[in-house]
Design an enzyme around this catalytic site. Structure first.
Site, short mmCIF file in Angstrom:
data_model
loop_
_atom_site.label_atom_id
_atom_site.label_comp_id
_atom_site.label_asym_id
_atom_site.label_seq_id
_atom_site.Cartn_x
_atom_site.Cartn_y
_atom_site.Cartn_z
N SER A 68 0.87 -1.19 0.00
CA SER A 68 0.00 0.00 0.00
C SER A 68 0.90 1.24 0.00
O SER A 68 2.10 1.15 0.27
CB SER A 68 -0.90 0.00 1.24
OG SER A 68 -0.09 0.21 2.40
N ASP A 88 -0.55 -1.44 -4.20
CA ASP A 88 -1.94 -1.71 -3.79
C ASP A 88 -2.66 -0.38 -3.54
O ASP A 88 -2.13 0.48 -2.83
CB ASP A 88 -1.89 -2.56 -2.51
CG ASP A 88 -3.25 -3.08 -2.08
OD1 ASP A 88 -4.12 -3.26 -2.96
OD2 ASP A 88 -3.43 -3.31 -0.87
N HIS A 89 -3.83 -0.22 -4.10
CA HIS A 89 -4.64 1.01 -3.92
C HIS A 89 -3.83 2.27 -4.19
O HIS A 89 -3.78 3.20 -3.36
CB HIS A 89 -5.26 1.07 -2.52
CG HIS A 89 -6.32 0.04 -2.33
ND1 HIS A 89 -7.59 0.15 -2.88
CD2 HIS A 89 -6.30 -1.14 -1.68
CE1 HIS A 89 -8.30 -0.91 -2.58
NE2 HIS A 89 -7.53 -1.73 -1.86
N HIS A 121 -10.68 -8.13 -3.17
CA HIS A 121 -9.98 -7.49 -2.05
C HIS A 121 -10.59 -8.01 -0.75
O HIS A 121 -11.63 -8.66 -0.76
CB HIS A 121 -10.15 -5.96 -2.15
CG HIS A 121 -9.23 -5.34 -3.15
ND1 HIS A 121 -8.19 -4.52 -2.80
CD2 HIS A 121 -9.18 -5.46 -4.50
CE1 HIS A 121 -7.54 -4.14 -3.89
NE2 HIS A 121 -8.12 -4.69 -4.94
N GLY A 122 -9.93 -7.70 0.36
CA GLY A 122 -10.48 -8.09 1.66
C GLY A 122 -10.54 -9.59 1.84
O GLY A 122 -11.51 -10.13 2.39
N ILE A 149 -4.71 -10.47 0.38
CA ILE A 149 -4.70 -10.84 1.80
C ILE A 149 -3.69 -9.98 2.55
O ILE A 149 -2.50 -9.99 2.24
CB ILE A 149 -4.34 -12.33 1.98
CG1 ILE A 149 -5.36 -13.19 1.22
CG2 ILE A 149 -4.31 -12.72 3.46
CD1 ILE A 149 -4.75 -14.23 0.37
N ASN A 150 -4.16 -9.27 3.53
CA ASN A 150 -3.29 -8.42 4.33
C ASN A 150 -3.46 -8.71 5.82
O ASN A 150 -2.57 -9.24 6.48
CB ASN A 150 -3.60 -6.94 4.02
CG ASN A 150 -2.68 -5.98 4.76
OD1 ASN A 150 -1.62 -6.39 5.24
ND2 ASN A 150 -3.08 -4.74 4.89
P1 13P Z 1 -7.54 -7.73 4.09
O1 13P Z 1 -6.68 -6.90 4.98
O2 13P Z 1 -8.97 -7.72 4.54
O3 13P Z 1 -7.02 -9.11 3.89
O4 13P Z 1 -7.58 -7.02 2.66
C1 13P Z 1 -6.42 -6.92 1.91
C2 13P Z 1 -6.64 -6.14 0.67
O5 13P Z 1 -7.66 -6.19 0.04
C3 13P Z 1 -5.52 -5.29 0.20
O6 13P Z 1 -5.90 -4.48 -0.87
#
Ligand code: 13P
Length: 291
Positions: A50, A85-86, A208-209, A231-232
């Site tokens: 990010s 990312d983003h 995402h997410g 995945i973060n």
């Molecule tokens: P999470 O943190 O929910 O895994 O999402 C990661 C993500 O979508 C990064 O862009």
């Protein structure tokens, strides 16, 4: 092999009905642990960063050089892409110059026409350098880097227009959110996903997410066109849990064995990251695909 753009690995995943895992990295330990796990698993992978994490790690150039050097030092043979990312408009441009092999331009907060114009420009700049591009339509819910979005679902017609620009893969909100899902979460909207896939002419889609969505639900999304799962939070939770165990056992106070040495102190967290990465590669199907 040098770092690669994410296009080929994602197209292969799309054809083969599995997904490439895109793991967010925060530091050297994250990078090394994920690369080691993916090499062992013979899985292609995307390391994503990010803008906030880029700042934390002292900028795009530092991150690009660090990832390249760790990758080369470990003699990684599986395909690895380094992805923003983003990204903002300025961030995406800077990463294309700094040596990233893939960028996301997230213009979802702009009026659609502006998102479209800026996406087009980033796609042209990136493709001229062999860099892959992800764009976003409709916000992803939750909060990331202090930006909170309401989790609206993407408009398939807008997805169609952005897909037509030649974007390599497309992030489209389908009820997914960043971070930990609330107990009353309604799940992914497969009907919207089906419509988006139908009108985008089979463009690989990005979920995402990825943290905390039941694996079966992710697999259904993969069967409907999702080819990249982000995945973060999950790796952060695993790392923190393993470190808590270490500290609760007071191992850092064991002076005889130098339990305070960062290489020992961070080891349980790194091992936990490797184990979770391996599990996720198996769950979403990229395990063994770089054989
Ligand atoms: P999470 O943190 O929910 O895994 O999402 C990661 C993500 O979508 C990064 O862009």
């Amino acid at each position: 092999m040098a770092l690669v753009s994410a296009t080929e690995m994602i197209n292969k995943a799309h054809e083969g009905h599995y997904a490439i895992c895109a793991f967010n990295i925060n530091n050297l330990e994250w990078t090394k642990s994920i690369l080691l796990a993916c090499e062992k698993a013979k899985a292609p992978v995307i390391l994503e960063v990010s803008e906030g994490a880029n700042k934390y790690m002292c900028g795009y150039k530092t991150v690009a050089d660090m990832v390249k050097n760790i990758h080369d030092y470990l003699k990684i043979t599986v395909p690895v892409a380094l992805h923003l990312d983003h990204g903002t408009y300025e961030g995406a441009k800077a990463c294309i110059e700094a040596g990233y092999t893939s960028v996301m331009f997230d213009g979802s907060h702009y009026p659609f026409e502006e998102n479209l114009a800026k996406s087009k420009e980033i796609i042209e700049l990136a493709h001229a350098k062999g860099v892959s591009v992800e764009c976003e339509v409709g916000g992803i819910g939750g909060s990331e880097d202090g930006v909170t979005s309401s989790g609206e679902k993407a408009d398939p017609e807008e997805c169609k227009v952005i897909a037509g620009l030649g974007v390599d893969f497309l992030a489209a909100g389908i009820g997914n959110i960043h971070g930990i899902y609330p107990a009353n979460w309604q799940g992914l909207d497969f009907e919207v996903l089906k419509k988006i896939q139908a009108v985008t002419d089979g463009k690989p889609l990005v979920l995402h997410g990825g943290t905390g969505i039941p694996y079966d639900m992710v697999r259904k999304a993969i069967s409907l066109g999702v080819s990249k799962v982000n995945i973060n939070t999950e790796l952060q939770l695993e790392f923190a849990k393993a470190e808590r165990t270490y500290f609760e056992a007071k191992k850092d106070l064991d002076t005889k064995n130098k339990g305070f040495d960062p290489r020992k102190l961070l080891k349980p967290g790194c091992e936990a990251i490797e184990a979770k990465v391996t599990e996720l590669l198996k769950a979403f199907g990229s395990y063994g695909k770089a054989e």
